[in-house]
Design a protein around this motif. Structure first.
Motif, PDB file in Angstrom:
ATOM      1  N   LEU A  99       1.031  -1.163  -0.018  1.00  0.00           N
ATOM      2  CA  LEU A  99       0.071  -0.020   0.081  1.00  0.00           C
ATOM      3  C   LEU A  99       0.952   1.129   0.092  1.00  0.00           C
ATOM      4  O   LEU A  99       2.012   1.238   0.570  1.00  0.00           O
ATOM      5  CB  LEU A  99      -0.833   0.030   1.344  1.00  0.00           C
ATOM      6  CG  LEU A  99      -1.987  -1.084   1.413  1.00  0.00           C
ATOM      7  CD1 LEU A  99      -2.367  -1.124   2.550  1.00  0.00           C
ATOM      8  CD2 LEU A  99      -2.843  -1.053   0.415  1.00  0.00           C
ATOM      9  N   ALA A 100       0.429   2.302  -0.638  1.00  0.00           N
ATOM     10  CA  ALA A 100       1.320   3.272  -0.918  1.00  0.00           C
ATOM     11  C   ALA A 100       0.481   4.633  -1.257  1.00  0.00           C
ATOM     12  O   ALA A 100      -0.545   4.461  -1.816  1.00  0.00           O
ATOM     13  CB  ALA A 100       2.528   3.397  -1.657  1.00  0.00           C
ATOM     14  N   THR A 101       0.692   5.997  -0.715  1.00  0.00           N
ATOM     15  CA  THR A 101       0.009   7.178  -1.268  1.00  0.00           C
ATOM     16  C   THR A 101       1.014   8.104  -0.897  1.00  0.00           C
ATOM     17  O   THR A 101       1.786   8.306   0.076  1.00  0.00           O
ATOM     18  CB  THR A 101      -1.264   7.344  -0.387  1.00  0.00           C
ATOM     19  OG1 THR A 101      -1.856   8.660  -1.180  1.00  0.00           O
ATOM     20  CG2 THR A 101      -1.325   7.488   0.919  1.00  0.00           C
ATOM     21  N   ASP A 102       1.007   9.203  -1.716  1.00  0.00           N
ATOM     22  CA  ASP A 102       2.014  10.358  -1.507  1.00  0.00           C
ATOM     23  C   ASP A 102       0.813  11.752  -1.365  1.00  0.00           C
ATOM     24  O   ASP A 102       1.288  12.773  -1.267  1.00  0.00           O
ATOM     25  CB  ASP A 102       2.731  10.851  -2.754  1.00  0.00           C
ATOM     26  CG  ASP A 102       1.846  11.091  -4.192  1.00  0.00           C
ATOM     27  OD1 ASP A 102       0.508  10.698  -3.942  1.00  0.00           O
ATOM     28  OD2 ASP A 102       2.355  11.658  -5.217  1.00  0.00           O
ATOM     29  N   LYS A 103      -0.341  11.366  -0.817  1.00  0.00           N
ATOM     30  CA  LYS A 103      -1.273  12.191  -0.517  1.00  0.00           C
ATOM     31  C   LYS A 103      -1.943  12.064   1.033  1.00  0.00           C
ATOM     32  O   LYS A 103      -3.175  12.115   0.974  1.00  0.00           O
ATOM     33  CB  LYS A 103      -2.529  12.421  -1.622  1.00  0.00           C
ATOM     34  CG  LYS A 103      -2.026  12.731  -2.999  1.00  0.00           C
ATOM     35  CD  LYS A 103      -3.288  12.876  -4.028  1.00  0.00           C
ATOM     36  CE  LYS A 103      -2.480  13.447  -5.240  1.00  0.00           C
ATOM     37  NZ  LYS A 103      -1.738  12.468  -5.790  1.00  0.00           N
ATOM     38  N   ALA A 104      -0.892  11.794   1.831  1.00  0.00           N
ATOM     39  CA  ALA A 104      -1.687  11.555   3.254  1.00  0.00           C
ATOM     40  C   ALA A 104      -1.460  13.108   3.797  1.00  0.00           C
ATOM     41  O   ALA A 104      -0.331  13.471   4.168  1.00  0.00           O
ATOM     42  CB  ALA A 104      -0.562  10.728   4.010  1.00  0.00           C
ATOM     43  N   PHE A 105      -2.576  13.558   3.857  1.00  0.00           N
ATOM     44  CA  PHE A 105      -2.864  14.982   4.576  1.00  0.00           C
ATOM     45  C   PHE A 105      -2.449  15.159   6.283  1.00  0.00           C
ATOM     46  O   PHE A 105      -3.207  14.505   6.972  1.00  0.00           O
ATOM     47  CB  PHE A 105      -3.956  15.498   4.244  1.00  0.00           C
ATOM     48  CG  PHE A 105      -4.184  16.906   4.216  1.00  0.00           C
ATOM     49  CD1 PHE A 105      -3.300  17.886   3.623  1.00  0.00           C
ATOM     50  CD2 PHE A 105      -5.273  17.471   5.263  1.00  0.00           C
ATOM     51  CE1 PHE A 105      -3.538  19.218   3.864  1.00  0.00           C
ATOM     52  CE2 PHE A 105      -5.386  18.845   5.488  1.00  0.00           C
ATOM     53  CZ  PHE A 105      -4.327  19.728   4.910  1.00  0.00           C
ATOM     54  N   ASP A 106      -1.342  15.810   6.364  1.00  0.00           N
ATOM     55  CA  ASP A 106      -1.223  16.099   7.721  1.00  0.00           C
ATOM     56  C   ASP A 106      -1.801  17.298   8.395  1.00  0.00           C
ATOM     57  O   ASP A 106      -1.469  17.696   9.784  1.00  0.00           O
ATOM     58  CB  ASP A 106       0.426  16.267   8.058  1.00  0.00           C
ATOM     59  CG  ASP A 106       1.035  17.364   7.636  1.00  0.00           C
ATOM     60  OD1 ASP A 106       0.291  18.428   7.163  1.00  0.00           O
ATOM     61  OD2 ASP A 106       2.312  17.614   7.652  1.00  0.00           O
ATOM     62  N   GLY A 107      -2.560  17.819   7.825  1.00  0.00           N
ATOM     63  CA  GLY A 107      -3.354  18.993   8.385  1.00  0.00           C
ATOM     64  C   GLY A 107      -2.946  20.274   7.668  1.00  0.00           C
ATOM     65  O   GLY A 107      -3.680  21.356   7.614  1.00  0.00           O
ATOM     66  N   LYS A 108      -1.717  20.256   7.044  1.00  0.00           N
ATOM     67  CA  LYS A 108      -1.308  21.576   6.126  1.00  0.00           C
ATOM     68  C   LYS A 108      -0.451  21.018   5.077  1.00  0.00           C
ATOM     69  O   LYS A 108      -0.781  21.545   3.784  1.00  0.00           O
ATOM     70  CB  LYS A 108      -0.148  22.221   6.935  1.00  0.00           C
ATOM     71  CG  LYS A 108      -0.518  23.012   8.218  1.00  0.00           C
ATOM     72  CD  LYS A 108       0.591  23.751   8.625  1.00  0.00           C
ATOM     73  CE  LYS A 108       0.107  24.485  10.349  1.00  0.00           C
ATOM     74  NZ  LYS A 108       1.314  25.441  10.654  1.00  0.00           N
ATOM     75  N   HIS A 109      -0.013  19.876   4.970  1.00  0.00           N
ATOM     76  CA  HIS A 109       0.614  19.350   3.616  1.00  0.00           C
ATOM     77  C   HIS A 109       0.598  17.994   3.593  1.00  0.00           C
ATOM     78  O   HIS A 109      -0.097  17.043   4.455  1.00  0.00           O
ATOM     79  CB  HIS A 109       2.232  19.434   3.778  1.00  0.00           C
ATOM     80  CG  HIS A 109       2.634  21.087   4.393  1.00  0.00           C
ATOM     81  ND1 HIS A 109       2.438  22.055   3.225  1.00  0.00           N
ATOM     82  CD2 HIS A 109       2.999  21.627   5.324  1.00  0.00           C
ATOM     83  CE1 HIS A 109       3.022  23.231   4.036  1.00  0.00           C
ATOM     84  NE2 HIS A 109       3.127  23.029   5.129  1.00  0.00           N
ATOM     85  N   ASN A 110       0.776  17.400   2.380  1.00  0.00           N
ATOM     86  CA  ASN A 110       0.652  15.947   2.152  1.00  0.00           C
ATOM     87  C   ASN A 110       2.027  15.508   2.247  1.00  0.00           C
ATOM     88  O   ASN A 110       3.070  15.894   2.194  1.00  0.00           O
ATOM     89  CB  ASN A 110       0.641  15.639   0.428  1.00  0.00           C
ATOM     90  CG  ASN A 110      -1.074  16.249   0.204  1.00  0.00           C
ATOM     91  OD1 ASN A 110      -1.950  15.930   1.244  1.00  0.00           O
ATOM     92  ND2 ASN A 110      -1.381  16.338  -0.982  1.00  0.00           N
ATOM     93  N   ARG A 111       2.006  14.154   2.966  1.00  0.00           N
ATOM     94  CA  ARG A 111       3.259  13.235   3.123  1.00  0.00           C
ATOM     95  C   ARG A 111       2.943  11.882   2.530  1.00  0.00           C
ATOM     96  O   ARG A 111       2.055  11.737   1.939  1.00  0.00           O
ATOM     97  CB  ARG A 111       3.399  13.164   4.425  1.00  0.00           C
ATOM     98  CG  ARG A 111       3.706  14.406   5.403  1.00  0.00           C
ATOM     99  CD  ARG A 111       3.872  14.076   7.035  1.00  0.00           C
ATOM    100  NE  ARG A 111       3.906  15.330   7.851  1.00  0.00           N
ATOM    101  CZ  ARG A 111       5.143  15.620   8.103  1.00  0.00           C
ATOM    102  NH1 ARG A 111       6.305  14.787   8.119  1.00  0.00           N
ATOM    103  NH2 ARG A 111       5.371  16.420   9.009  1.00  0.00           N
ATOM    104  N   LYS A 171      -9.424   2.233   0.854  1.00  0.00           N
ATOM    105  CA  LYS A 171     -10.182   2.008  -0.371  1.00  0.00           C
ATOM    106  C   LYS A 171      -9.333   1.250  -1.459  1.00  0.00           C
ATOM    107  O   LYS A 171      -9.930   0.547  -2.377  1.00  0.00           O
ATOM    108  CB  LYS A 171     -10.077   3.669  -1.151  1.00  0.00           C
ATOM    109  CG  LYS A 171     -10.983   4.562  -0.144  1.00  0.00           C
ATOM    110  CD  LYS A 171     -11.209   5.874  -0.686  1.00  0.00           C
ATOM    111  CE  LYS A 171     -12.095   6.838   0.020  1.00  0.00           C
ATOM    112  NZ  LYS A 171     -11.918   8.328  -0.611  1.00  0.00           N
ATOM    113  N   GLN A 172      -8.069   1.338  -1.382  1.00  0.00           N
ATOM    114  CA  GLN A 172      -7.062   0.343  -2.097  1.00  0.00           C
ATOM    115  C   GLN A 172      -7.482  -1.166  -1.777  1.00  0.00           C
ATOM    116  O   GLN A 172      -7.326  -2.042  -2.848  1.00  0.00           O
ATOM    117  CB  GLN A 172      -5.820   0.870  -1.971  1.00  0.00           C
ATOM    118  CG  GLN A 172      -5.076   1.936  -2.416  1.00  0.00           C
ATOM    119  CD  GLN A 172      -3.755   2.364  -1.848  1.00  0.00           C
ATOM    120  OE1 GLN A 172      -3.072   1.566  -1.630  1.00  0.00           O
ATOM    121  NE2 GLN A 172      -3.513   3.608  -1.987  1.00  0.00           N
ATOM    122  N   MET A 173      -7.538  -1.519  -0.609  1.00  0.00           N
ATOM    123  CA  MET A 173      -7.853  -2.844   0.086  1.00  0.00           C
ATOM    124  C   MET A 173      -9.144  -2.828   1.057  1.00  0.00           C
ATOM    125  O   MET A 173      -9.220  -2.636   2.096  1.00  0.00           O
ATOM    126  CB  MET A 173      -6.847  -3.453   0.658  1.00  0.00           C
ATOM    127  CG  MET A 173      -5.587  -3.828  -0.036  1.00  0.00           C
ATOM    128  SD  MET A 173      -4.283  -4.525   1.273  1.00  0.00           S
ATOM    129  CE  MET A 173      -5.377  -5.923   1.795  1.00  0.00           C
TER     130      MET A 173
END
Length: 425
Positions: free
Chosen positions: A253-265, A403-405
């Protein structure tokens, strides 16, 4: 003639002595700082899953050479044809002993129980290392028992034309000594989080579907019975019309859009171990970090994987550690591991939290069984990391991984704290 004699210094024990240290950790909760799940022959990879993964071409000449070399030293021949080959800890131990003996027969030197303590640097060039040495118990073909101990001097100096530092993710003292010696070090990004554990039958169902999940067999009767009973409860006909057996299912599993409150990680799964177990990988007293491993049969009741979120070298969450210079990331890791140790009761018990409770920010009132053998205790893992990391991982789990799994966000999925050493900062 161009020939050279490689001299390998290993701070930990050979696999046979290392196994004894790990036994003392599991049964008596004694952490040997030099011989454990991270340090010793083969490093952290020995007591891991032994996955043989690459992204440079499964059948390229160089990859085939590596796989054929592993078979030469005792790996099962099936790794030459499997789509996702793995060795497992049991095969790794045998391989390492065979490689050790061959390396010595070819003229190489291997010194176990030998920890580099100082680096001999003059005019910007390194010429050798000073090392602290301890007694080593080693089993060889000429000495098949552990009764004979190899004795070393308490300290020794080794010289060479070049020094290669294969530090791995846990030799923090190496970086600290280099930093103190004036060697220029550069921090890098890393990732931290937890290890998640699901029932293996659930991952089989998600990945193979209800129609095929019942065809997973590990050859361990108790594990196979649990999987079969689960799918039979779903439908009496599930899988019975299909022929052939399937391996235990895994995932990535992976995403580059994990929102931390200000930015994506970035957030991702790491070192996924189907049919595996969670183990303590601490290297210092008063700290707790964990890792996953599995044997070649991958036949436990659980599937585990790291779930981590990225931390950049200039990340604001490291600001409170900047007094440590380029070692700020190391100190952050230490801080988190000390918190985990305290949350677990300061006796190597692992703090845990249901995945559903974690994303809701509440402590679990009850917990399911865990593969971690030193015990588990419910704890507020949602509070252990800085808020941006909690936000990012929770967002990744609910908005991406589920959503991926579909089914991944499962009530009996159990987070274990903490996974901090995916790589060195």
């Amino acid at each position: 003639s161009g020939m050279c004699t490689p001299i390998l210094l290993e701070r930990g024990q050979p696999v046979e002595g290392r196994g004894k240290s790990i036994g003392a950790l599991i049964h008596r909760r004694n952490v040997d700082p030099e011989s454990n799940f991270s340090f010793g022959e083969g490093g952290a990879g020995t007591w891991s899953d032994g996955k043989l993964t690459t992204r440079i071409g499964r059948n390229s000449e160089s990859v085939r050479y590596v796989l054929e070399t592993l078979v030469k030293y005792g790996a099962p021949e099936r790794i030459l044809v499997e789509g996702a080959p793995h060795l497992g800890t049991d095969n790794m131990v045998r391989l390492l002993r065979n490689m050790r003996e061959d390396l010595r027969n070819l003229g190489g030197e291997i010194h176990f129980g030998t920890k580099a303590s100082k680096y001999l640097i003059e005019d910007g060039k390194i010429s050798g290392v000073e090392a602290e040495c301890v007694e080593v118990i080693e089993r060889t073909k000429s000495n098949p028992t552990d009764s004979e101990a190899r004795k070393h001097e308490s300290s020794k100096t080794f010289y060479g034309d070049a020094v290669v530092l294969a530090t791995g993710h846990s030799a923090r003292d190496v970086y600290e000594e280099l930093y103190k010696s004036g060697v220029e070090l550069e921090p890098k990004g890393f990732a931290v989080g937890f290890r998640i554990e699901h029932p293996q039958w659930l991952i089989n169902e998600i990945q193979y579907g209800r129609d095929w999940g019942g065809r997973v067999f590990t050859k361990r009767p108790s594990t196979d019975a649990v999987n079969t009973e689960h799918f039979e409860r779903l439908s009496e006909d599930t899988g019975k019309s299909h022929q052939g057996n399937l391996p235990v299912a895994s995932y990535r599993l992976a995403t580059d859009k994990a929102f931390d409150g200000k930015h994506n990680r970035g957030a991702y799964s790491f070192c996924m171990c189907p049919g595996g177990q969670i183990v303590p990988s601490s290297t210092e007293e008063g700290e707790l970090c964990i890792n996953g491993m599995s044997f070649s049969n991958r036949d436990s009741l659980w599937a585990n994987s790291a779930l981590v979120v990225t931390v950049a070298q200039d990340d604001p969450i490291l600001d409170k550690y900047r007094s440590h210079g380029c070692l700020a990331g190391l100190e952050f890791q230490r801080d988190i591991e000390r918190k985990a140790y305290q949350l677990g009761g300061m006796n190597m018990t692992v703090p845990v939290q249901r995945l559903t409770d974690y994303v809701n920010g509440v402590v679990s009132s009850s917990i399911p069984a865990s593969s971690y053998r030193l015990g588990a205790v419910s704890a507020p893992l949602h509070e252990i990391y800085p808020k941006p990391l909690y936000n990012a991982l929770s967002h990744a789990i609910t908005e991406h991984f589920e959503k991926q799994m579909p089914g991944f966000l499962f009530e009996d999925a159990l987070l274990h704290g903490v996974e901090t050493r995916t790589s060195s900062p």
